[in-house]
Design a protein around this motif. Sequence first.
Motif, mmCIF file in Angstrom:
data_model
loop_
_atom_site.group_PDB
_atom_site.id
_atom_site.type_symbol
_atom_site.label_atom_id
_atom_site.label_comp_id
_atom_site.label_asym_id
_atom_site.label_seq_id
_atom_site.Cartn_x
_atom_site.Cartn_y
_atom_site.Cartn_z
ATOM 1 N N MET A 185 -0.593 7.240 -9.490
ATOM 2 C CA MET A 185 -0.858 5.821 -9.315
ATOM 3 C C MET A 185 -2.308 5.581 -8.920
ATOM 4 O O MET A 185 -3.060 6.522 -8.645
ATOM 5 N N ALA A 186 -2.673 4.312 -8.857
ATOM 6 C CA ALA A 186 -4.049 3.953 -8.507
ATOM 7 C C ALA A 186 -4.069 2.710 -7.634
ATOM 8 O O ALA A 186 -3.362 1.738 -7.907
ATOM 9 N N VAL A 187 -4.881 2.762 -6.581
ATOM 10 C CA VAL A 187 -5.210 1.596 -5.764
ATOM 11 C C VAL A 187 -6.616 1.182 -6.155
ATOM 12 O O VAL A 187 -7.567 1.954 -5.987
ATOM 13 N N LEU A 188 -6.752 -0.044 -6.667
ATOM 14 C CA LEU A 188 -8.060 -0.522 -7.111
ATOM 15 C C LEU A 188 -8.822 -1.238 -6.006
ATOM 16 O O LEU A 188 -10.046 -1.199 -5.975
ATOM 17 N N MET A 189 -8.090 -1.893 -5.104
ATOM 18 C CA MET A 189 -8.734 -2.620 -4.006
ATOM 19 C C MET A 189 -7.676 -3.039 -2.999
ATOM 20 O O MET A 189 -6.488 -3.106 -3.308
ATOM 21 N N ASN A 190 -8.097 -3.290 -1.769
ATOM 22 C CA ASN A 190 -7.265 -4.008 -0.804
ATOM 23 C C ASN A 190 -7.300 -5.484 -1.175
ATOM 24 O O ASN A 190 -8.378 -6.035 -1.417
ATOM 25 N N ASP A 234 -7.158 -5.575 11.889
ATOM 26 C CA ASP A 234 -7.757 -5.439 10.562
ATOM 27 C C ASP A 234 -7.133 -4.295 9.768
ATOM 28 O O ASP A 234 -7.814 -3.530 9.067
ATOM 29 N N HIS A 235 -5.814 -4.218 9.861
ATOM 30 C CA HIS A 235 -5.105 -3.177 9.118
ATOM 31 C C HIS A 235 -5.076 -3.471 7.618
ATOM 32 O O HIS A 235 -5.149 -4.628 7.195
ATOM 33 N N PRO A 236 -4.962 -2.424 6.803
ATOM 34 C CA PRO A 236 -4.805 -2.643 5.363
ATOM 35 C C PRO A 236 -3.416 -3.211 5.096
ATOM 36 O O PRO A 236 -2.474 -2.931 5.827
ATOM 37 N N GLU A 237 -3.293 -3.984 4.044
ATOM 38 C CA GLU A 237 -1.978 -4.572 3.760
ATOM 39 C C GLU A 237 -1.651 -4.438 2.279
ATOM 40 O O GLU A 237 -1.430 -3.338 1.812
ATOM 41 N N LYS A 238 -1.663 -5.523 1.516
ATOM 42 C CA LYS A 238 -1.348 -5.404 0.093
ATOM 43 C C LYS A 238 -2.574 -4.871 -0.658
ATOM 44 O O LYS A 238 -3.714 -5.029 -0.234
ATOM 45 N N VAL A 239 -2.294 -4.254 -1.794
ATOM 46 C CA VAL A 239 -3.357 -3.732 -2.642
ATOM 47 C C VAL A 239 -3.146 -4.217 -4.067
ATOM 48 O O VAL A 239 -2.067 -4.697 -4.438
ATOM 49 N N LEU A 240 -4.186 -4.104 -4.862
ATOM 50 C CA LEU A 240 -4.062 -4.259 -6.303
ATOM 51 C C LEU A 240 -3.750 -2.873 -6.835
ATOM 52 O O LEU A 240 -4.604 -1.990 -6.822
ATOM 53 N N GLY A 241 -2.497 -2.679 -7.249
ATOM 54 C CA GLY A 241 -2.050 -1.360 -7.661
ATOM 55 C C GLY A 241 -1.694 -1.298 -9.131
ATOM 56 O O GLY A 241 -1.321 -2.299 -9.749
ATOM 57 N N THR A 242 -1.817 -0.116 -9.682
ATOM 58 C CA THR A 242 -1.457 0.116 -11.074
ATOM 59 C C THR A 242 -1.197 1.605 -11.248
ATOM 60 O O THR A 242 -1.261 2.374 -10.284
ATOM 61 N N SER A 243 -0.897 2.006 -12.461
ATOM 62 C CA SER A 243 -0.707 3.430 -12.718
ATOM 63 C C SER A 243 -2.042 4.066 -13.073
ATOM 64 O O SER A 243 -2.954 3.406 -13.579
ATOM 65 N N ALA A 244 -2.127 5.370 -12.823
ATOM 66 C CA ALA A 244 -3.365 6.084 -13.139
ATOM 67 C C ALA A 244 -3.633 6.075 -14.639
ATOM 68 O O ALA A 244 -4.794 5.991 -15.068
ATOM 69 N N ASP A 245 -2.576 6.137 -15.431
ATOM 70 C CA ASP A 245 -2.810 6.162 -16.875
ATOM 71 C C ASP A 245 -3.284 4.807 -17.399
ATOM 72 O O ASP A 245 -4.024 4.744 -18.382
ATOM 73 N N PHE A 246 -2.898 3.705 -16.732
ATOM 74 C CA PHE A 246 -3.427 2.405 -17.143
ATOM 75 C C PHE A 246 -4.938 2.370 -16.934
ATOM 76 O O PHE A 246 -5.681 1.890 -17.796
ATOM 77 N N TYR A 287 0.838 -1.212 0.000
ATOM 78 C CA TYR A 287 0.000 0.000 0.000
ATOM 79 C C TYR A 287 0.869 1.257 0.000
ATOM 80 O O TYR A 287 0.689 2.167 -0.810
ATOM 81 N N GLY A 288 1.831 1.296 0.920
ATOM 82 C CA GLY A 288 2.666 2.488 1.059
ATOM 83 C C GLY A 288 3.589 2.730 -0.119
ATOM 84 O O GLY A 288 4.018 3.864 -0.357
ATOM 85 N N LEU A 289 3.920 1.677 -0.875
ATOM 86 C CA LEU A 289 4.751 1.861 -2.068
ATOM 87 C C LEU A 289 3.994 2.680 -3.103
ATOM 88 O O LEU A 289 4.565 3.602 -3.720
ATOM 89 N N ILE A 290 2.713 2.355 -3.298
ATOM 90 C CA ILE A 290 1.909 3.100 -4.266
ATOM 91 C C ILE A 290 1.837 4.572 -3.870
ATOM 92 O O ILE A 290 2.003 5.469 -4.713
ATOM 93 N N TYR A 291 1.632 4.842 -2.589
ATOM 94 C CA TYR A 291 1.561 6.241 -2.134
ATOM 95 C C TYR A 291 2.916 6.924 -2.202
ATOM 96 O O TYR A 291 3.003 8.128 -2.463
#
Length: 436
Positions: free
Chosen positions: A141-146, A262-274, A124-128
């Motif tokens: 960047m974009a986070v699509l889901m946890n 119940d902390h957030p952990e990995k996300v499905l991440g991608t770029s905003a332009d994708f 999560y923090g890598l995307i941010y």
Amino acid sequence: MTQPKTPVKPLLSDAACGSASPASSGRRQWLAGTARAVAGASLLSLVDPLVRAGAWAAGSDAPEKPEVKIGFIPLTDCASVVMASVLGIDKKHGVTITPSKEASWAAVRDKLLNGELDMAHVLYGLIYGVQMGVGGAKKDMAVLMNLNQNGQAITLSNKLLQAGARDGESLAKVMASDKREYTFAQTFPTGTHAMWLYYWLAAYGIDPMKDAKVITVPPPQMVANMRVGNMDGYCVGEPWGARAILDKIGFTAVTTQAIWTDHPEKVLGTSADFVARNPNTARAVTAAILEAGKWIDASPANRQKTAETIAAKSYVNTDASAIVGRMLGQYEDGLGKQWNDEHAMRFSGDGAANFPYLSDGMWFLTQHKRWGLLKDHPDYLATARQVNRIDIYKQAAQAAGIALPASDMRTSKLIDGVVWDGSNPAAYADGFKVKA
């Protein structure tokens, strides 16, 4: 690397997916706050899911990029990405997911930036960090889901155990009495494991920036590095906490769900332009992985099968026995304590584990500011609204039949007793006694 794509149809029975199970009180509360994201959802619910998915993927709603390469690191929490592919759930939504095993989070970052990967199982923090230009080149960047909640751990070495350290309080006493250099490892400077490690140390008065040396080590290399004495402790995802106990080189000092339940952990991440180029693809992949997470969480048998699947060399490359115990919530700390953890790693929780809460994204920004990774306070809420693509998530959740919460924000109390609700992020970031 080409992965097997043949759907395992017997595993996708209605009973296995939990459709015949009575709703728990927690589920009823969750569903009570559900709001449908797309008009017509009640009509869609009357259509057979396989037919509905095929219709969703047809015509103008067809995925723009039907074959999607998703990077992952060999960790238990890559499971829903892998199982969406292995079980053939991706095909229901008109896409083919190709999981791509990567060597490090830095490699994942670079391949997301240059387009070698379409999406990734990612910190999560890598995307941010990339969004803010910290820990790499700046890019929207974009986070699509946890992908999951919980399920990481901080492991300390047997050397520290012999010195008297068993938990945070005793570790602080050992470090205060023996003034040597202490080395702790995390997996990426802006990532979740770094933030859990820093938060936990600071909760016991240990300044991770002054009282210790912190190094970055890829997850699969943690155990080997501790074995040869390169660090006193590390924070990483499973199965590398459990593996240290099996190999008798360390013990679990704390689980991350004990730091933040119940902390957030990995996300499905991608770029905003994708996402801008491929909104239908983003929705379809998110829906497929949501369904895969629901399948994993539906029963112990499904979790067992998942552990056996992802243990393979092409995925996590370890013994299934190192994965399945903690996936089932069966914990031991290596010191004789055993327990059933009520907040073990989960991949769905009827959607509660997957929603990309704005407050979750903002929390990582507050910690980046706390530890000096950000020099100034950003516009916390605006950044989270830009990165966390709740619009895409809601469409995908509707397609997958996943419930939605009543609010885009949530409230949590962490291990130090401090409450986080996203209401005043600047004051929260500045309010910690131990900070950079």
